[in-house]
Scaffold this active site. Structure first.
Site, short mmCIF file in Angstrom:
data_model
loop_
_atom_site.label_atom_id
_atom_site.label_comp_id
_atom_site.label_asym_id
_atom_site.label_seq_id
_atom_site.Cartn_x
_atom_site.Cartn_y
_atom_site.Cartn_z
N GLY A 135 -13.70 11.69 -34.04
CA GLY A 135 -13.99 12.23 -34.59
C GLY A 135 -13.14 12.58 -36.11
O GLY A 135 -13.14 13.57 -36.84
N TYR A 191 -14.56 7.16 -19.25
CA TYR A 191 -13.89 8.61 -19.74
C TYR A 191 -13.97 9.38 -17.91
O TYR A 191 -13.30 10.33 -17.74
CB TYR A 191 -14.83 9.22 -20.07
CG TYR A 191 -14.17 8.94 -22.01
CD1 TYR A 191 -12.85 8.71 -22.25
CD2 TYR A 191 -14.86 8.69 -22.90
CE1 TYR A 191 -12.38 8.89 -23.40
CE2 TYR A 191 -14.49 8.44 -23.54
CZ TYR A 191 -13.15 8.02 -24.09
OH TYR A 191 -12.87 7.89 -25.19
N GLU A 217 -18.03 11.83 -23.76
CA GLU A 217 -16.30 12.59 -24.44
C GLU A 217 -16.31 13.21 -23.46
O GLU A 217 -15.36 14.41 -24.00
CB GLU A 217 -16.66 12.34 -25.63
CG GLU A 217 -16.18 10.98 -26.57
CD GLU A 217 -17.05 10.81 -28.13
OE1 GLU A 217 -16.61 9.75 -28.29
OE2 GLU A 217 -17.17 11.83 -28.56
N GLU A 245 -16.27 -0.60 -38.93
CA GLU A 245 -15.17 0.47 -38.25
C GLU A 245 -14.68 0.40 -37.38
O GLU A 245 -14.69 -0.32 -36.22
CB GLU A 245 -16.50 1.56 -37.30
CG GLU A 245 -15.90 2.87 -36.62
CD GLU A 245 -17.52 3.99 -36.53
OE1 GLU A 245 -17.05 4.68 -36.00
OE2 GLU A 245 -18.51 3.72 -36.53
N ARG A 246 -12.91 0.44 -37.56
CA ARG A 246 -12.20 0.28 -36.15
C ARG A 246 -11.96 -1.27 -36.71
O ARG A 246 -13.38 -2.32 -37.10
CB ARG A 246 -12.02 0.73 -34.91
CG ARG A 246 -12.09 1.95 -35.51
CD ARG A 246 -11.01 3.02 -33.25
NE ARG A 246 -11.08 4.42 -33.55
CZ ARG A 246 -11.83 5.00 -32.96
NH1 ARG A 246 -12.98 4.98 -32.57
NH2 ARG A 246 -11.81 6.72 -32.85
N THR A 274 -19.34 8.91 -41.41
CA THR A 274 -19.78 9.13 -42.33
C THR A 274 -19.20 8.73 -43.74
O THR A 274 -20.00 8.16 -45.06
CB THR A 274 -18.60 10.71 -43.21
OG1 THR A 274 -19.53 12.03 -41.94
CG2 THR A 274 -20.02 12.01 -43.74
#
Ligand code: 8LK
Length: 230
Positions: A25, A64, A166, A98-99, A30
């Site tokens: 988050g 999860y 999540e 991303e990561r 973005t």
């Protein structure tokens, strides 16, 4: 924006590689979308659809649902898919990821190990693979962008995003992930840093954050140019 006309940022035969790190988050998507408009930048988002469908198995959901049972399976696959992204060929001079394989090991696996959510034996296997990858594959990076947030803000965003898998993620888990990102990228007390870090205030809302990106563009560009010349 990464301007065209810049000399090709090919360093040691691979693109200049920027990894975008931050909590769940923190606004990584973005950030990636903002830079995706430039033809010189190849953007590789987190391969979440692969994690959701590994031969029909949703590994993210399984993790999860029962983190102790599935953390090794999930993190092994994350490591493999990250390796694929680090080594994927591109004709673009700049790769924005991303990561990375680093946050996989240093943030997520580390956190799970500290909290007893992954068995020491499983973490050891992942670490052996990680060390081998670092020695024999080109997973080097040139710059880290850390989207720094507070756990309160990202918890609120995660709730609003409402991603099915999540739903069970607690504030405590986000806070723990925050702390480990801070130790690694801000206080620099955890493991090694594979590249220099640029820290952005990612608590800002969507409009404010675009200004923050604009502010950092010359900074990032400068780092790229310095690296290319070096
Ligand atoms: O980022 C999408 C989701 O996957 C989010 O809920 C956090 C989780 N995730 C994880 O558990 N371990 C990870 C990554 C994401 C990314 C890496 C590198 N390791």
């Amino acid at each position: 924006m990464f301007t065209s006309g810049m000399s090709p940022a090919k360093t040691r035969g691979r693109p200049f590689t920027v990894i975008v790190e931050g909590n769940i988050g923190s606004g990584k998507t973005t950030f990636l979308n903002h830079f995706n408009r430039n033809a010189e930048v190849c953007v590789l988002a987190e391969p979440i659809e692969l994690w959701r469908n590994c031969k029909g198995q949703n590994l993210l959901a399984l993790m999860y649902e029962d983190i102790k049972r599935w953390s090794f399976t999930f993190q092994s696959y994350v490591q493999l898919t990250m390796l694929e992204q680090h080594t994927r060929k591109t004709s673009c001079p700049i790769k924005l990821m991303e990561r990375s394989i680093y946050s996989a090991r240093y943030c997520f696996v580390e956190k799970m190990l500290q909290d007893g959510l992954i068995h020491g034996a499983s973490a050891a296997v992942i670490d052996q693979q990680f060390q081998w990858i670092r020695s024999y594959a080109d997973v080097d990076v040139d710059l880290i962008v850390y989207l720094r947030t507070t756990p309160e803000v990202v918890y609120e965003r995660m709730m609003q995003r409402n991603r099915a898998e999540e739903k069970s993620v607690s504030f405590e888990y986000l806070k723990a992930l925050h702390d480990i990102h801070e130790d690694w990228l801000f206080h620099k007390t955890l493991y090694d840093l594979p590249a220099q870090v640029v820290v952005l205030d990612a608590n800002l809302d969507k409009e404010g954050i675009i200004d923050e990106y604009r502010k950092c563009e010359p900074h990032i560009l400068d780092k790229i140019m310095t690296n290319v010349k070096a």
